[in-house]
Design an enzyme around this catalytic site. Sequence first.
Site, PDB file in Angstrom:
ATOM      1  N   HIS A  86      -3.466  -0.697  -0.991  1.00 26.36           N
ATOM      2  CA  HIS A  86      -4.030  -1.320  -2.191  1.00 26.36           C
ATOM      3  C   HIS A  86      -2.911  -1.601  -3.191  1.00 26.36           C
ATOM      4  O   HIS A  86      -2.052  -0.751  -3.404  1.00 26.36           O
ATOM      5  CB  HIS A  86      -5.077  -0.381  -2.795  1.00 26.36           C
ATOM      6  CG  HIS A  86      -5.965  -1.054  -3.808  1.00 26.36           C
ATOM      7  ND1 HIS A  86      -5.515  -1.437  -5.040  1.00 26.36           N
ATOM      8  CD2 HIS A  86      -7.269  -1.414  -3.756  1.00 26.36           C
ATOM      9  CE1 HIS A  86      -6.516  -2.004  -5.719  1.00 26.36           C
ATOM     10  NE2 HIS A  86      -7.589  -2.005  -4.952  1.00 26.36           N
ATOM     11  N   GLY A 173       9.616   4.933 -14.908  1.00 21.48           N
ATOM     12  CA  GLY A 173       9.988   6.207 -14.299  1.00 21.48           C
ATOM     13  C   GLY A 173       9.097   6.512 -13.098  1.00 21.48           C
ATOM     14  O   GLY A 173       8.444   5.625 -12.550  1.00 21.48           O
ATOM     15  N   GLY A 176       5.499   5.220 -13.003  1.00 23.00           N
ATOM     16  CA  GLY A 176       5.214   3.790 -12.989  1.00 23.00           C
ATOM     17  C   GLY A 176       4.633   3.304 -14.300  1.00 23.00           C
ATOM     18  O   GLY A 176       4.972   3.819 -15.367  1.00 23.00           O
TER      19      GLY A 176
END
Lengths: 305, 305
Positions: A86, A173, A176
């Site tokens: 996904h 980082g 995300g």
Amino acid sequence: MDAGASDLIECVPNVSEGRRPEVIAAIGAAAAGVEGVRLLDVHSDHDHHRSVYTFVGSREPVAEAAYRLAEAAATHIDMAAHTGVHPRMGALDVLPFIPLGATPMDLCIELARRVGRRIGEDLGIPVYFYGEAALRSERRLLADIRRGEYEGLRAKIGTDASRAPDAGPARIGRAGATAAGARRPLVAFNMHLRTPNVGIARAIATSVRASSGGLPAVQALGLPTSRPNIVQVSMNLTDLDTTPLHVVVAAVRAEAERRGIGLAESELVGLLPLSAALDASAAMLGLHPLQARQVIELALESEVT
Amino acid sequence: MDAGASDLIECVPNVSEGRRPEVIAAIGAAAAGVEGVRLLDVHSDHDHHRSVYTFVGSREPVAEAAYRLAEAAATHIDMAAHTGVHPRMGALDVLPFIPLGATPMDLCIELARRVGRRIGEDLGIPVYFYGEAALRSERRLLADIRRGEYEGLRAKIGTDASRAPDAGPARIGRAGATAAGARRPLVAFNMHLRTPNVGIARAIATSVRASSGGLPAVQALGLPTSRPNIVQVSMNLTDLDTTPLHVVVAAVRAEAERRGIGLAESELVGLLPLSAALDASAAMLGLHPLQARQVIELALESEVT
């Protein structure tokens, strides 16, 4: 909990963890631990490597629960090590606030921006506002924000001004980035085709989705699964008044039959509005329509004063 | 009204009046006027010349409401002048008591017999006990009690010992006779075929009903309607766990398709249990199953403590 209250809000965070049960539970517990919040559903998908939490409550408890869930996701998930079929860009990938009952949309817009800014500032995570909470028209659609996913965003966020976040730092980082937004209720629904050929799932997704000229208010992707000879048409229905769930299901079924492909079980991600369940029931039974007052348990409730 | 109370009872009287709105309303008002009773549904059918009332409450209010409804039906209806396509033998034709929630069946059996005796003695109407309240095994089935209908019973009740009532006098007046009983929840459901040929409705009814070797726990009749080119398969489903509603609907649809006959809208008589609505929805959507906790409004309620 009073479903008629004017600040009842549903929050449906999508988190990039669908495989470690203890982590999935810990992230849910972070939200459920806030007084006044009820965690109604957790739907985890191994192949997507993703979990969808559904919780409800009034404004301030929901705001606090959403923040704590973001914090727990950032603590437990390393996006640099994440794989899944996904699309995703963050540990807490998507954070939608949905008005229930008489709650105004404006309240959800305010909440998305406020919680998003807190996540940006206190957790150092870049946040993009989407849907009704978008600050730029080109960020209304999640797919546009998430283009390139975690890896693509990480490469560009510091240099491409068009990817600059709406809140938090312009650097990525381990956690995300997060899309925080406000939207109307949405149904996430997956149908499964008995074929190993993901190309057929993609072709059917293309034929039913709005962006390719299919059914309005339908988003669809063709995805593989880890089950042998099963591929998936993964859908979001964004306006059930425009295109009811059972109409989309019938359309996918017809496309599959036309190709001689059988269907395996469908999968509901999160929760279904009662009206969608009654509409599907009415379609099955040939009733037009089936109203809540024709169902004994619901008629009993509506009579209570 | 507490759906979890242990004496919550549903009463679904079938009355031989489906054409005069003021009489239908007056009979309903007689029951609804009892404190503690809630009239949830009135379903009238012109062709059947019959109305089905659905009310709920705890034991004593339901007993009183059932008696008053019987009295009102006897006041307003003259069976000697009644015609209609549905089998019938009395003004108040059938008086079933159904346990809801945790209510024991025994309570409904006691109620059917007590109210039935009061109708017999105070209103002078012959009463037969059926279903779980039957005193003789040959009276468990309504169809056996109602054989010959009003006219046949009127001719035989005084002379044929096998037709002697369980309560009230062995003579028939304007109000005819009443079957009072206790049973599990039942779904009454009519499907409509686009043909003038009632023989096709009868053939399909025969193919799906239990008594002809069809689906278990399904009763079915083929009936004409007053709508041009529309005939009806009129069904009672007596055990939805054994044969779910959507399975019967699919069977009738398949029989109609096999004969090249189209379907018009279905018709629900009275109310549907929530589980039947969710099961039909699940069948339509390919879910297995759809649970109440997956429907947001229902999940919210079940979480309330």
